[in-house]
Design a protein around this motif. Structure first.
Motif, mmCIF file in Angstrom:
data_model
loop_
_atom_site.group_PDB
_atom_site.id
_atom_site.type_symbol
_atom_site.label_atom_id
_atom_site.label_comp_id
_atom_site.label_asym_id
_atom_site.label_seq_id
_atom_site.Cartn_x
_atom_site.Cartn_y
_atom_site.Cartn_z
ATOM 1 N N ALA A 11 4.365 17.470 6.416
ATOM 2 C CA ALA A 11 4.488 18.524 7.434
ATOM 3 C C ALA A 11 4.647 17.915 8.823
ATOM 4 O O ALA A 11 5.534 18.322 9.598
ATOM 5 N N GLU A 12 3.815 16.921 9.149
ATOM 6 C CA GLU A 12 3.870 16.297 10.480
ATOM 7 C C GLU A 12 5.253 15.703 10.740
ATOM 8 O O GLU A 12 5.785 15.802 11.852
ATOM 9 N N ILE A 15 7.603 18.495 11.589
ATOM 10 C CA ILE A 15 7.235 19.096 12.892
ATOM 11 C C ILE A 15 7.635 18.176 14.046
ATOM 12 O O ILE A 15 8.109 18.631 15.097
ATOM 13 N N THR A 31 5.884 25.427 13.766
ATOM 14 C CA THR A 31 4.842 24.435 13.446
ATOM 15 C C THR A 31 3.868 25.017 12.427
ATOM 16 O O THR A 31 3.515 24.379 11.423
ATOM 17 N N SER A 32 3.451 26.261 12.661
ATOM 18 C CA SER A 32 2.514 26.893 11.741
ATOM 19 C C SER A 32 3.178 27.162 10.389
ATOM 20 O O SER A 32 2.586 26.913 9.331
ATOM 21 N N THR A 35 3.530 23.937 8.467
ATOM 22 C CA THR A 35 2.205 23.489 8.018
ATOM 23 C C THR A 35 1.756 24.283 6.788
ATOM 24 O O THR A 35 1.305 23.714 5.790
ATOM 25 N N HIS A 36 1.901 25.626 6.851
ATOM 26 C CA HIS A 36 1.460 26.453 5.728
ATOM 27 C C HIS A 36 2.353 26.286 4.510
ATOM 28 O O HIS A 36 1.863 26.283 3.380
ATOM 29 N N HIS A 38 4.115 23.617 3.592
ATOM 30 C CA HIS A 38 3.821 22.342 2.929
ATOM 31 C C HIS A 38 2.449 22.394 2.259
ATOM 32 O O HIS A 38 2.277 21.880 1.154
#
Ligand code: BEZ
Ligand code: FE
Length: 281
Positions: A11-12, A15, A31-32, A35-36, A38
């Motif tokens: 995720a990082e 992003i 970004t959110s 993150t969710h 992944h």
């Protein structure tokens, strides 16, 4: 730290590619989301076959969309996403009438009718008189409120679902309140009906052991100058689907006892006062 992809920092890594000039709100949302997404794929350890099925499902959902069918909104509805967005965006004070899901069957430009007029043009169903007031949160009548209403017919279909069977604007109308804030119209007691289930969303519901039914309801879209627009329904008390609405639209305070009307020719009586919130900006 390398910018190459790894399972651990998946995720990082994605992003980090968002450019410095990206709109800040878009950056926050993506970004959110990444993150969710992944996190979800890792949580269930998604297989390649499942990933292909998901892509196939989304592709089919898109193909099903047309000018008269919005399968993505239906997907959002059955996943509770529409109701969550509605809740977050309408955190109104307690006296205000609660909002609920808009649904796909509203039609712009329904005829403006005289107070008390009937919206039922096909003559089917159990007659019902709908009446009440549009009020502000202090209990004062709201004049000039436009009360736009729509419901299914006695067979459980909206006019737009049966253009060759029902007359246009069957069970639709707009009523404008006077100084007393009152509205009144005749129609039919709504019946429960299944949401469109002949597409991928319907198949998903079946695979999950869920039914597609909505409890009987009358839709209202109420607007008045200086007030927040209210999109809501009233539900028929006693309906067997109140506890399992396919789109999670039911709220306690929107359930109404439909009573026999004083005048038997009116059939049923549904009385409900709507409370609007004053716009602050
Ligand atoms: C409706 O009440 O008209 C509706 C809402 C969500 C999905 C399908 C139908
Ligand atoms: Fe509906």
């Amino acid at each position: 730290m390398s910018g190459y992809f790894s399972e651990a920092r998946s995720a990082e890594t994605v992003i980090d590619r968002i450019g410095a000039g990206a709109d800040p709100r878009l950056r926050r949302i993506m970004t959110s989301l990444i993150t969710h997404l992944h996190g979800f794929i890792k949580d269930v350890a998604l297989t390649e076959k499942e990933w292909e099925q998901a892509i196939g499902f989304l592709t089919e959902t898109g193909r099903m969309c047309s000018g008269t069918r919005q399968e993505f909104i239906l997907l959002s509805d059955v996943l509770g996403a529409s109701m969550l967005v509605d809740a977050i965006n309408h955190r109104w004070p307690a006296p205000a009438t609660e909002s609920t899901v808009f649904g796909p069957f509203h039609v712009d430009g329904a005829p403006v009718r005289q107070m008390g007029e009937s919206i039922s043009l096909d003559g089917k169903g159990e007659p019902c008189l709908f009446r009440g007031r549009v009020l502000d949160t202090d209990g004062n009548p709201v004049a000039g409120a436009s009360v736009d209403v729509w419901s299914d017919n006695a067979d459980g279909f909206y006019d737009v679902q049966q253009p060759d069977i029902q007359p246009p604007f069957n069970n639709r109308g707009v009523f404008v309140t006077g100084e007393d804030g009152r509205y009144a119209f005749r129609g039919v007691k709504p019946v429960s009906y299944p949401i469109p289930s002949d597409g991928p969303v319907g198949r998903m519901l079946a695979a999950l052991g869920r039914h597609p039914w909505r409890p009987a309801h009358m839709h209202f879209l109420i607007g008045a100058p200086g007030f927040e627009r209210l999109i809501t329904h009233i539900f028929v008390a006693g309906d067997s689907y109140l506890d399992s609405d396919a789109v999670f639209g039911v709220k306690d305070r929107l359930i109404v006892d439909f009573k026999p009307a004083d005048n038997p020719t009116d059939g049923w009586l549904a009385e409900y006062d709507f409370v609007l919130v004053r716009r602050t900006q």
